[in-house]
Design a protein around this motif. Sequence first.
Motif, PDB file in Angstrom:
ATOM      1  N   VAL A  26       6.727 -44.888  73.555  1.00 58.93           N
ATOM      2  CA  VAL A  26       6.924 -45.849  72.464  1.00 58.93           C
ATOM      3  C   VAL A  26       7.222 -45.196  71.119  1.00 58.93           C
ATOM      4  N   GLN A  27       7.065 -43.891  71.008  1.00 52.21           N
ATOM      5  CA  GLN A  27       7.138 -43.228  69.704  1.00 52.21           C
ATOM      6  C   GLN A  27       8.486 -43.380  69.004  1.00 52.21           C
ATOM      7  N   HIS A  28       9.546 -43.598  69.749  1.00 53.00           N
ATOM      8  CA  HIS A  28      10.879 -43.663  69.144  1.00 53.00           C
ATOM      9  C   HIS A  28      11.160 -44.979  68.409  1.00 53.00           C
ATOM     10  N   ILE A  29      10.303 -45.982  68.551  1.00 49.65           N
ATOM     11  CA  ILE A  29      10.616 -47.272  67.935  1.00 49.65           C
ATOM     12  C   ILE A  29      10.116 -47.401  66.501  1.00 49.65           C
ATOM     13  N   GLY A  30       9.317 -46.459  66.040  1.00 51.32           N
ATOM     14  CA  GLY A  30       8.816 -46.537  64.677  1.00 51.32           C
ATOM     15  C   GLY A  30       7.756 -45.489  64.416  1.00 51.32           C
ATOM     16  N   PRO A  31       7.091 -45.587  63.265  1.00 50.88           N
ATOM     17  CA  PRO A  31       6.086 -44.590  62.884  1.00 50.88           C
ATOM     18  C   PRO A  31       4.755 -44.806  63.621  1.00 50.88           C
ATOM     19  N   ILE A  32       4.751 -44.504  64.914  1.00 52.34           N
ATOM     20  CA  ILE A  32       3.543 -44.681  65.725  1.00 52.34           C
ATOM     21  C   ILE A  32       2.515 -43.634  65.311  1.00 52.34           C
ATOM     22  N   ALA A  33       1.343 -44.098  64.896  1.00 50.53           N
ATOM     23  CA  ALA A  33       0.284 -43.201  64.430  1.00 50.53           C
ATOM     24  C   ALA A  33      -0.679 -42.828  65.549  1.00 50.53           C
ATOM     25  N   ARG A  34      -0.948 -43.780  66.449  1.00 52.85           N
ATOM     26  CA  ARG A  34      -1.922 -43.520  67.501  1.00 52.85           C
ATOM     27  C   ARG A  34      -1.788 -44.537  68.613  1.00 52.85           C
ATOM     28  N   VAL A  35      -2.304 -44.158  69.774  1.00 53.07           N
ATOM     29  CA  VAL A  35      -2.440 -45.060  70.916  1.00 53.07           C
ATOM     30  C   VAL A  35      -3.892 -44.932  71.376  1.00 53.07           C
ATOM     31  N   THR A  36      -4.547 -46.066  71.546  1.00 54.86           N
ATOM     32  CA  THR A  36      -5.932 -46.090  71.991  1.00 54.86           C
ATOM     33  C   THR A  36      -6.029 -46.904  73.270  1.00 54.86           C
ATOM     34  N   ILE A  37      -6.796 -46.389  74.217  1.00 55.77           N
ATOM     35  CA  ILE A  37      -7.081 -47.101  75.456  1.00 55.77           C
ATOM     36  C   ILE A  37      -8.562 -47.463  75.453  1.00 55.77           C
TER      37      ILE A  37
END
Length: 125
Positions: A94-105
């Motif tokens: 998903v990182q290419h779609i915008g300024p992704i800061a984090r992913v949490t599960i």
Amino acid sequence: MWELTKSFNFEAAHTLTGTTLGPASEEIHGHSFRAEVAVRGLPDPQTGMLVDLGLLEDKLAEMRHTLDHKFLNRIAGLERPTLENITRFIFDRVQHIGPIARVTIYRDSCGETCTYHAPVGHDHR
């Protein structure tokens, strides 16, 4: 600075070998997961949004389809489906779609949460 989060739920099964969790973790077993993707930055002056929410929703629906009701060990790139690897797997996709800061599960039934943070200086666009 703003942070916007979007989440999705999925049900999936996996096995984990080579841990101290015991034989139960080596058997196929399932969990309910919630994945949260956080976008951080300044809104685009033209749209007033951090990221096009339509693009984010589409990508998260794709991720849900990839993971939901699946045996995670069989997904290419996720052969060892620990919480750590699942967060990184989602981030990478998903990182290419915008300024992704984090992913949490979140795996609430086990009282576990794992977060992958974008590397410092990571260029999101």
